[in-house]
Structures are given as C-alpha cells and as structure tokens.
Design a protein around this motif. Structure first.
Motif, PDB file in Angstrom:
ATOM      1  N   LEU A 180       2.945 -14.234  -0.846  1.00 37.68           N
ATOM      2  CA  LEU A 180       1.697 -13.526  -1.116  1.00 37.68           C
ATOM      3  C   LEU A 180       2.034 -12.074  -1.432  1.00 37.68           C
ATOM      4  O   LEU A 180       2.810 -11.439  -0.704  1.00 37.68           O
ATOM      5  CB  LEU A 180       0.778 -13.598   0.106  1.00 37.68           C
ATOM      6  CG  LEU A 180      -0.525 -12.802   0.033  1.00 37.68           C
ATOM      7  CD1 LEU A 180      -1.481 -13.424  -0.972  1.00 37.68           C
ATOM      8  CD2 LEU A 180      -1.181 -12.728   1.405  1.00 37.68           C
ATOM      9  N   PHE A 181       1.471 -11.563  -2.505  1.00 34.89           N
ATOM     10  CA  PHE A 181       1.738 -10.191  -2.926  1.00 34.89           C
ATOM     11  C   PHE A 181       0.451  -9.365  -2.879  1.00 34.89           C
ATOM     12  O   PHE A 181      -0.574  -9.758  -3.449  1.00 34.89           O
ATOM     13  CB  PHE A 181       2.288 -10.167  -4.355  1.00 34.89           C
ATOM     14  CG  PHE A 181       3.596 -10.890  -4.514  1.00 34.89           C
ATOM     15  CD1 PHE A 181       4.794 -10.257  -4.208  1.00 34.89           C
ATOM     16  CD2 PHE A 181       3.632 -12.208  -4.944  1.00 34.89           C
ATOM     17  CE1 PHE A 181       6.001 -10.919  -4.336  1.00 34.89           C
ATOM     18  CE2 PHE A 181       4.834 -12.891  -5.081  1.00 34.89           C
ATOM     19  CZ  PHE A 181       6.028 -12.235  -4.779  1.00 34.89           C
ATOM     20  N   ILE A 182       0.525  -8.222  -2.203  1.00 35.77           N
ATOM     21  CA  ILE A 182      -0.548  -7.229  -2.213  1.00 35.77           C
ATOM     22  C   ILE A 182       0.129  -5.904  -2.553  1.00 35.77           C
ATOM     23  O   ILE A 182       0.683  -5.229  -1.689  1.00 35.77           O
ATOM     24  CB  ILE A 182      -1.281  -7.151  -0.856  1.00 35.77           C
ATOM     25  CG1 ILE A 182      -1.774  -8.531  -0.406  1.00 35.77           C
ATOM     26  CG2 ILE A 182      -2.442  -6.168  -0.941  1.00 35.77           C
ATOM     27  CD1 ILE A 182      -2.383  -8.553   0.987  1.00 35.77           C
ATOM     28  N   LEU A 183       0.122  -5.567  -3.826  1.00 31.86           N
ATOM     29  CA  LEU A 183       0.904  -4.436  -4.319  1.00 31.86           C
ATOM     30  C   LEU A 183       0.001  -3.249  -4.627  1.00 31.86           C
ATOM     31  O   LEU A 183      -0.876  -3.331  -5.490  1.00 31.86           O
ATOM     32  CB  LEU A 183       1.683  -4.856  -5.575  1.00 31.86           C
ATOM     33  CG  LEU A 183       2.583  -6.097  -5.407  1.00 31.86           C
ATOM     34  CD1 LEU A 183       3.297  -6.422  -6.714  1.00 31.86           C
ATOM     35  CD2 LEU A 183       3.587  -5.909  -4.269  1.00 31.86           C
TER      36      LEU A 183
ATOM     37  N   PHE B 155      -7.065 -15.031   8.674  1.00 31.93           N
ATOM     38  CA  PHE B 155      -7.298 -16.210   7.819  1.00 31.93           C
ATOM     39  C   PHE B 155      -6.210 -16.310   6.755  1.00 31.93           C
ATOM     40  O   PHE B 155      -5.691 -17.396   6.471  1.00 31.93           O
ATOM     41  CB  PHE B 155      -8.676 -16.135   7.157  1.00 31.93           C
ATOM     42  CG  PHE B 155      -9.050 -17.395   6.441  1.00 31.93           C
ATOM     43  CD1 PHE B 155      -9.729 -18.405   7.095  1.00 31.93           C
ATOM     44  CD2 PHE B 155      -8.702 -17.597   5.105  1.00 31.93           C
ATOM     45  CE1 PHE B 155     -10.055 -19.589   6.440  1.00 31.93           C
ATOM     46  CE2 PHE B 155      -9.015 -18.768   4.446  1.00 31.93           C
ATOM     47  CZ  PHE B 155      -9.696 -19.774   5.119  1.00 31.93           C
ATOM     48  N   LEU B 156      -5.858 -15.169   6.177  1.00 35.53           N
ATOM     49  CA  LEU B 156      -4.820 -15.135   5.151  1.00 35.53           C
ATOM     50  C   LEU B 156      -3.502 -15.683   5.704  1.00 35.53           C
ATOM     51  O   LEU B 156      -2.805 -16.459   5.036  1.00 35.53           O
ATOM     52  CB  LEU B 156      -4.652 -13.696   4.670  1.00 35.53           C
ATOM     53  CG  LEU B 156      -4.145 -13.436   3.256  1.00 35.53           C
ATOM     54  CD1 LEU B 156      -4.932 -14.197   2.210  1.00 35.53           C
ATOM     55  CD2 LEU B 156      -4.191 -11.935   2.977  1.00 35.53           C
TER      56      LEU B 156
ATOM     57  N   VAL C  96       4.524 -12.209   3.112  1.00 40.67           N
ATOM     58  CA  VAL C  96       3.524 -11.314   2.537  1.00 40.67           C
ATOM     59  C   VAL C  96       4.254 -10.032   2.157  1.00 40.67           C
ATOM     60  O   VAL C  96       4.899  -9.413   3.013  1.00 40.67           O
ATOM     61  CB  VAL C  96       2.394 -10.978   3.528  1.00 40.67           C
ATOM     62  CG1 VAL C  96       1.386 -10.026   2.882  1.00 40.67           C
ATOM     63  CG2 VAL C  96       1.704 -12.244   4.024  1.00 40.67           C
ATOM     64  N   THR C  97       4.165  -9.632   0.900  1.00 41.05           N
ATOM     65  CA  THR C  97       4.750  -8.371   0.455  1.00 41.05           C
ATOM     66  C   THR C  97       3.634  -7.366   0.230  1.00 41.05           C
ATOM     67  O   THR C  97       2.781  -7.564  -0.636  1.00 41.05           O
ATOM     68  CB  THR C  97       5.560  -8.560  -0.843  1.00 41.05           C
ATOM     69  OG1 THR C  97       6.609  -9.510  -0.598  1.00 41.05           O
ATOM     70  CG2 THR C  97       6.175  -7.242  -1.301  1.00 41.05           C
TER      71      THR C  97
ATOM     72  N   LEU D 238       6.494  -3.601   2.882  1.00 37.55           N
ATOM     73  CA  LEU D 238       6.756  -4.409   4.055  1.00 37.55           C
ATOM     74  C   LEU D 238       6.803  -5.860   3.608  1.00 37.55           C
ATOM     75  O   LEU D 238       5.851  -6.342   2.971  1.00 37.55           O
ATOM     76  CB  LEU D 238       5.664  -4.223   5.108  1.00 37.55           C
ATOM     77  CG  LEU D 238       5.416  -2.791   5.590  1.00 37.55           C
ATOM     78  CD1 LEU D 238       4.255  -2.764   6.582  1.00 37.55           C
ATOM     79  CD2 LEU D 238       6.667  -2.187   6.209  1.00 37.55           C
ATOM     80  N   VAL D 239       7.899  -6.541   3.902  1.00 39.02           N
ATOM     81  CA  VAL D 239       7.998  -7.972   3.634  1.00 39.02           C
ATOM     82  C   VAL D 239       7.825  -8.676   4.980  1.00 39.02           C
ATOM     83  O   VAL D 239       8.713  -8.641   5.832  1.00 39.02           O
ATOM     84  CB  VAL D 239       9.328  -8.335   2.967  1.00 39.02           C
ATOM     85  CG1 VAL D 239       9.389  -9.839   2.691  1.00 39.02           C
ATOM     86  CG2 VAL D 239       9.504  -7.546   1.669  1.00 39.02           C
TER      87      VAL D 239
END
Length: 216
Positions: A99-102, A123-124, A134-135, A187-188
């Motif tokens: 999952l990427f949140i950039l 939930f995610l 998650v990145t 943050l990974v």
C-alpha cells in the motif's frame, strides 16, 4: 501527543458513485495517486503485480487515466473515488500486498485527519496481507515523527524509516521537494504474522449502501 483512536464505523460507508467490485486476488494499492506518475512507474517496473491507483480529485484522475491510455499497462487500474468508502466496499481481508500513501495532505489544521491518526487506519491494516507493507512518504519531518510515535504507541507495528534519495522521482511532489533541497522521508510499515484488528473478518460491502444516482 498520542492521538486517541476510536473504532471506525465501516458499515456506515456509502458506496462510491459508479462503484465497480474488485476480484479477491492479491493487489497493490496506491491512495491519493494524483496524476499517476508513481502508479505508471510502478506498474511498468512490476508487470507481475496488479496495482489499483485511487484518486479523488477529478482533474488529477483524468490526467492519470489519459496517460495510462497512452502507456497501456495491463496491470494498472485507475479508480476515481474517495479512498475510504472505496476501500470498505472493494477490498477483502488480507488482500493487499503493498500500500502506498505518498506525500499525503499533512492536514495542518486538522491532525485527526492524518492517516495514522484516523480510525480508518485500523481497517486499512485489516486489508493488508501478512508481511504486507504500507509506504508512507512525506517532506514534513514533524509528520513523519508523529506517524512514528503512533506506530510505536497506538498501532504497535514494526517499520523502517528511510531517507529518500535526492534523485528519486516517483511523484511530481517528490521531484519538486527534492529539487528544493528538502528532506524527504518514508516509513515502510510491515504487518507481522501475529497482528490482528477488529476488522479481520469484515467482508467488502460491494456496493451496498449505494448513493442515489442524483447525488453529486
């Protein structure tokens, strides 16, 4: 300051307009994909992985869709929707590989809306596979520091903090920030085998609670 986390009310989420269900097969997901620079790069570099790139802003989504039409990656699916209801209606438990949140909106006036401060983050995590990641990337040191604190104190998840290379060019924001000489970090976050959430058995709503057709 540690943000208190109440339980996310997943069952109340209305379906996005023109919602299309997703098959229950492993996927990667990018939230806030913008004009799709990272999504197009990632899907081109990893043809063996399926990526769904979600963008809420119509103008940015159209730009991503247009560029995708030109490049034609078969493993990329752009989605025009708000991420929260889309995730609740579309994704299955333990489905997401990465999952990427950039460079999300830092929400300077509303800290409760930052990703790791939101009830939705639990939930995610339930949608993430064991050992999935998650990145989360940002050019704001305080944003990264707060997220680290939440990971330690609230979510209790292992993570690796990384400095993003000065020649990285995953998103238009990243290029701009690095050209300015700003420190970009990520943050990974990893989901360990023993990790559990209150939503591990929650199945996708698949278009239930759909909005009326005339609602904008």
């Amino acid at each position: 300051m540690i943000m208190p986390i109440r339980q996310f009310q997943a069952q109340r989420m209305q379906a996005p307009r023109n919602f299309q269900p997703v098959e229950n097969t492993p996927v990667c997901v990018e939230i806030g994909a913008g004009k799709g620079k990272h999504a197009l790069l990632f899907s081109g570099q990893h043809p063996e992985l399926k990526l769904i790139a979600v963008e809420r802003t119509r103008e940015k989504f159209v730009a991503m869709q247009k560029q995708h039409g030109l490049e034609g990656q078969q493993n990329l699916t752009p989605v025009h929707a708000d991420a929260l209801p889309w995730v609740v209606h579309a994704l299955y438990p333990a489905q997401v590989q990465q999952l990427f949140i950039l460079y999300p909106n830092p929400e300077p006036h509303n800290p409760a809306q930052r990703w790791l401060n939101m009830p939705f983050f639990e939930f995610l995590l339930s949608r993430l596979q064991v050992n999935g990641t998650v990145t989360l990337a940002s050019n704001i040191p305080e944003y990264i520091e707060e997220a680290e604190q939440q990971l330690k104190e609230v979510w209790k998840l292992p993570y690796e903090k990384q400095i993003i290379a000065s020649d990285s060019a995953r998103t238009h924001f990243e290029i701009k920030y690095l050209e300015r000489g700003e420190l970009c970090q990520q943050l990974v976050i990893c989901k360990p085998e023993s990790y559990s959430t209150r939503f591990d058995s929650f199945q996708p709503l698949n278009g239930q609670n759909a909005e009326p057709a005339d609602v904008q």
